[in-house]
Write a protein that holds these residues in place. Structure first.
Motif: not given
Length: 128
Positions: A10, A12, A103-107, A118, A120, A122-123
């Protein structure tokens, strides 16, 4: 020997063209890795767009072709497939390589018979 993987991606996109370029370069710079390019080509999957590259890195080259769900720059991709144990490192590596363009939060979630990862963003970096 192989493993069964379950993938949930998931993300962006911030810069799709840069992510495509990095993924293409990764394939070119890893001649010892079997990306199943010929098999994927027979299924209509190439290396010239992001959706196809997602299928190359995060699915089997001989399984069912799974659609990449997309709404503008928001992408969701979920699949289950069999691959070699070492394919997990390819998936983790490529996600880290494209993280600066997400984008931050992409996982990315990877489940296998005996592991779960997992990552994620971040920066601009993929973190566990």
């Amino acid at each position: 020997m192989g493993d069964c993987f379950s993938i949930s991606l998931n993300i962006t996109l911030k810069n799709e063209a840069a992510a495509v370029r990095v993924m293409q370069e990764y394939i070119q710079n890893k001649p010892y890795v079997n990306f199943g390019l010929e098999e994927n080509q027979k299924r209509g999957i190439g290396t010239d767009n992001f959706n196809d590259l997602i299928r190359i890195f995060f699915s089997s080259c001989n399984g069912t072709v799974i659609d990449v769900a997309r709404n503008e720059d928001i992408i969701s991709y979920n699949t289950d497939f069999d691959a070699t144990y070492s394919w997990k490192s390819v998936m983790l590596d490529i996600f880290g390589s494209i993280a600066p363009f997400l984008e931050d939060g992409s996982e990315l979630n990877i489940s296998s018979i005996d592991d779960y990862f997992c990552l994620i963003v971040k920066n601009g970096k993929a973190e566990y």
